[in-house]
Design an enzyme around this catalytic site. Structure first.
Site, PDB file in Angstrom:
ATOM      1  N   SER A 124       0.840  -1.201   0.000  1.00 49.42           N
ATOM      2  CA  SER A 124       0.000   0.000   0.000  1.00 49.42           C
ATOM      3  C   SER A 124       0.869   1.242   0.000  1.00 49.42           C
ATOM      4  O   SER A 124       0.365   2.348  -0.083  1.00 49.42           O
ATOM      5  CB  SER A 124      -0.920  -0.014   1.218  1.00 49.42           C
ATOM      6  OG  SER A 124      -0.152  -0.124   2.384  1.00 49.42           O
ATOM      7  N   HIS A 145      -2.633  -3.845  -5.050  1.00 55.29           N
ATOM      8  CA  HIS A 145      -2.945  -3.447  -3.677  1.00 55.29           C
ATOM      9  C   HIS A 145      -4.341  -3.936  -3.288  1.00 55.29           C
ATOM     10  O   HIS A 145      -5.346  -3.378  -3.719  1.00 55.29           O
ATOM     11  CB  HIS A 145      -2.830  -1.911  -3.583  1.00 55.29           C
ATOM     12  CG  HIS A 145      -3.213  -1.340  -2.256  1.00 55.29           C
ATOM     13  ND1 HIS A 145      -3.600  -0.041  -2.092  1.00 55.29           N
ATOM     14  CD2 HIS A 145      -3.265  -1.902  -1.020  1.00 55.29           C
ATOM     15  CE1 HIS A 145      -3.880   0.186  -0.823  1.00 55.29           C
ATOM     16  NE2 HIS A 145      -3.691  -0.939  -0.154  1.00 55.29           N
ATOM     17  N   GLU A 157      -6.406  -2.155  -6.209  1.00 60.10           N
ATOM     18  CA  GLU A 157      -5.777  -1.027  -6.894  1.00 60.10           C
ATOM     19  C   GLU A 157      -4.536  -1.591  -7.587  1.00 60.10           C
ATOM     20  O   GLU A 157      -3.688  -2.200  -6.936  1.00 60.10           O
ATOM     21  CB  GLU A 157      -5.399  -0.002  -5.813  1.00 60.10           C
ATOM     22  CG  GLU A 157      -4.874   1.283  -6.310  1.00 60.10           C
ATOM     23  CD  GLU A 157      -4.603   2.263  -5.143  1.00 60.10           C
ATOM     24  OE1 GLU A 157      -4.597   3.451  -5.382  1.00 60.10           O
ATOM     25  OE2 GLU A 157      -4.399   1.815  -3.988  1.00 60.10           O
ATOM     26  N   ASN A 196      -4.595   5.894  -0.946  1.00 64.20           N
ATOM     27  CA  ASN A 196      -3.922   6.475   0.215  1.00 64.20           C
ATOM     28  C   ASN A 196      -3.439   7.894  -0.043  1.00 64.20           C
ATOM     29  O   ASN A 196      -3.310   8.701   0.874  1.00 64.20           O
ATOM     30  CB  ASN A 196      -2.753   5.588   0.656  1.00 64.20           C
ATOM     31  CG  ASN A 196      -3.266   4.364   1.393  1.00 64.20           C
ATOM     32  OD1 ASN A 196      -4.364   4.390   1.959  1.00 64.20           O
ATOM     33  ND2 ASN A 196      -2.523   3.280   1.363  1.00 64.20           N
TER      34      ASN A 196
END
Ligand code: COA
Length: 663
Positions: A124, A145, A157, A196
């Site tokens: 991540s 991810h 992702e 993120n």
């Protein structure tokens, strides 16, 4: 080069929380899967966790027992890396997030994995290109991810490293879809990737707002939860993730990314005191008595939109730098962070001009970090300020007078069928005003469409058809608003009964409250065996409002209807079929095919006769028997003038299957 059809064997390295979950998904998707960790104990623990999870899925009827057993038989746990990766086509590495360790693993993998194998890293935070540099095949290394826990979270992702090639990207995307996930592609290896990268600025802005004395923690969280509808407030997210982890992640990100907001004093001070959040029992909230609840009402005076301005700015940066499209950003925040709406969708609703003004104001007060991205200023200067202008991040064709933008559903026209998929899986496809409008519009769009014979309604993801009205929108509602919302949905469900073609509800999970009410307005209800049905409104202190009190008794009788409505009891698919609420139930792995087979049978029927039969049944039961019978005769008579009637009777006499034309 590995195309998706050539992937037969998968290896997952690392049997921890992420690794074992990913291996489970690969086995469920039908791949021979090897789970590897550095010692037998870790491997055994991982395998045991997979077994438990598969059994739980089977017990909850989300998959059949047969599917759980078959998936389990495809799994093998090993310690030896050579054995793990030998003959594999696709490797997912899920070792701890430490760059040196990852590089070490990739060096070894490069030697041991077959030359054609794709190497996907579940990370991540770490840069994909740097991990890839440890190999002689960076074009085959890619970021994948998964979100925690992988079997339940609907998003993957995918991140391209600097050298990742198109085929690797495509195969990894298709692989993720086979694992039942929705995919967003982060086209460049930027720190934080998509999800993120957008979480960081919200955390930072919330902290700065408290530091500046503009609002209190509870006010911010309350406004985010009850005004915006986030699943939890942002400080609760911080507590949940670990405040120390957030401080460390923001320090790391800042080192690699000058755009990043950097660590915030508020978080650093908490971490220094050892108040990390739930794991230490105290953070912004007291966790000693379990998960804290965010107080309602205290955020009423706080406007949360300015908190999102830097987040929207970060999204604009991603779009301008060709890292992601608005759609990827929106799917990412909805499925990865549980936002009720996409960030770009919210920006378009609030007005991009408003966001730019907030940013300019903050820039003047607090510095360059808030400088509006060029994309935002350009968009505003072109007059594309969002919904009100007919265009912003998205085009709003409806506002401009052309077609319709389906916002909360996916509309797919595949004659002789059309599908409308309720698409809010992060909220179990619960009903928002946009969803109601989409359903209404879809009926209009198909009303005179001669090629589409059957409409099928279903839910996105594998958990729910629709879990009723979106409860997060209830707070702050007035009696008149509630009256209007129910009237609107009632109008649409009645329109479904008037719709001139059969509608099938393909119930792929929970059908609760308004979800069951929509399903009951359909002509047929097909369900997965794991589906659950109910009118649970009573437990919210309310009652069904979209036809439940009227339609349910027609299917199950007054006594049973009162039990379901007044006790809020939920029933399973077996029981629902037994009492006549649904037509049929099928195992999850055969569901889609069975729905299509059923729909095909309906679509092969004579369209005019189907329409008249639907009306005779729907309206004949509303009136005294004599009138119902007259209605039946009238409609029966109408059919005698049709070509389909001639075709039907001729085909019978010629002993062949009729071909109806709807004439
Ligand atoms: N409105 C808004 N959000 C809803 C929702 C609804 N009707 N139903 C589920 N969700 C959300 C949950 O809040 C949760 O969000 P989170 O992940 O951000 O916390 C997410 O969907 C998953 O639901 P969750 O409750 O965690 O799953 P579960 O498996 O524990 O329970 C249900 C599933 C359906 C039993 C439970 O969600 C439920 O009871 N929902 C409400 C059903 C209802 O009362 N409908 C009538 C409304 S009038």
């Amino acid at each position: 080069m590995v195309k998706i059809g050539e992937v037969k064997k998968v290896a997952v390295l690392g049997a921890g929380i992420m690794g074992h979950g990913i291996a489970e998904l690969a086995a469920l998707a039908g791949y021979q899967t090897t789970l590897r960790d550095i010692n037998q104990e870790l491997v055994d623990k991982g395998m045991e966790n997979i077994k438990k999870s598969l059994d739980k899925f089977a017990e909850k009827k989300r998959i059949s027992k047969e599917m759980a057993d078959q998936s389990w038989s495809r799994l093998k746990g090993v310690v030896d890396l050579d054995k793990a990766v030998k003959d594999t086509d696709f490797i997912v590495e899920a070792v701890p997030e430490v760059m040196d360790l990852k590089k070490q693993v990739y060096k070894e993998l490069d030697k041991k994995a077959p030359k054609h194998a794709i190497l996907a890293t579940n990370t991540s935070t770490l840069p994909i290109s740097e991990i890839a540099s440890a190999t002689s095949r960076p074009e085959k290394v890619i970021g994948m991810h998964f979100f925690n826990p992988p079997p339940l979270m609907p998003l993957v992702e995918i991140i391209r490293g600097d050298k990742t090639d198109n085929e690797t990207t495509q195969t990894t995307a298709e692989m993720s879809k086979k694992m039942g996930k929705q995919v967003v592609i982060c086209r460049k290896d930027v720190p934080g990737f998509i999800v993120n990268r957008l979480l960081g600025p919200l955390l930072a802005e919330a902290a700065r707002t408290v530091e500046r004395g503009e609002a209190k923690v509870e006010e911010i969280d309350s406004a985010l939860a009850y005004k915006i509808g986030l699943p939890m407030g942002i400080f609760l997210v911080a507590d949940y993730s670990g405040i120390d982890t957030i401080v460390k992640a923001s320090e790391e990100t800042k080192k690699r990314d000058p755009q990043a907001p950097g660590p915030q004093k508020l978080f650093a001070e908490k971490a220094k005191k050892g108040e990390f959040g739930w794991k230490s029992g105290k953070g912004f909230y007291d966790w000693s008595k379990g998960r804290p609840t965010i107080p309602t009402g205290v955020g009423d005076k706080f406007d949360p939109i300015p908190l999102f301005a830097p987040v929207i700015n970060a999204a604009a940066w991603l779009i301008r730098n060709d890292v992601a499209d608005p759609k990827d950003i929106d799917v990412g925040v909805k499925l990865g962070l549980g936002y009720p709406k996409g960030l770009c969708e919210m920006a378009d609703e609030w007005g991009i001009d408003k966001i730019v003004n907030i940013l300019k104001d903050k820039q003047a007060k607090y510095g360059e970090y808030y400088t509006p991205d060029q994309l935002l200023t350009k968009t505003v200067s072109e007059g594309k300020t969002g919904v009100k202008a007919g265009e912003g991040f998205y085009e709003y064709a409806a506002a401009a007078g052309a077609g319709w933008t389906y916002k909360a559903t996916i509309f797919k026209r595949e004659p002789p069928f059309a599908w409308l998929t309720f698409n809010r899986p992060q909220r179990l496809n619960s009903i928002s005003p946009e969803l109601t409008m989409d359903l209404d519009h879809c009926l209009d769009e198909l009303w005179n469409d001669e090629e589409v014979k059957v409409l099928i309604l279903t839910g996105a993801g594998d958990r729910a058809f629709c879990a009723g009205a979106d409860i997060s929108g209830f707070k702050g509602g007035t009696p008149n608003m509630a009256f209007e919302v129910t009237r609107r949905l009632q109008t649409v469900t009645t329109k479904m009964e008037k719709f001139p073609k059969p509608i099938i509800a393909a119930i792929n999970g929970f059908a609760l409250g308004g979800g069951l009410e929509i399903a009951m307005a359909c002509d047929f209800r097909l369900a997965v065996e794991s589906a659950t049905f109910g009118q649970p409104e009573i437990m919210l202190g309310i009652m069904p409002g979209a036809g439940g009190t009227q339609r349910l008794s027609k299917y199950v009788g007054l006594g049973r209807a009162k039990e379901m409505i007044m006790l809020g009891d939920r029933i399973n698919a077996e029981e629902a079929q037994r009492i006549g609420l649904i037509n049929r139930a099928f195992p999850a792995d055969k569901f889609e095919q069975e729905v299509k087979t059923f729909a095909m049978r309906v679509a092969a029927g004579p369209p005019i006769a189907l329409k008249m039969a639907k009306y005779a049944v729907n309206y004949g039961t509303e009136v005294p028997l004599d009138i119902g019978l007259i209605l039946e005769s009238g409609l029966f008579g109408v059919l005698f003038g049709t070509e389909d009637m001639v075709e039907g009777t001729t085909a019978f006499l010629e002993k062949r299957f009729p071909k109806f034309k709807g004439k």
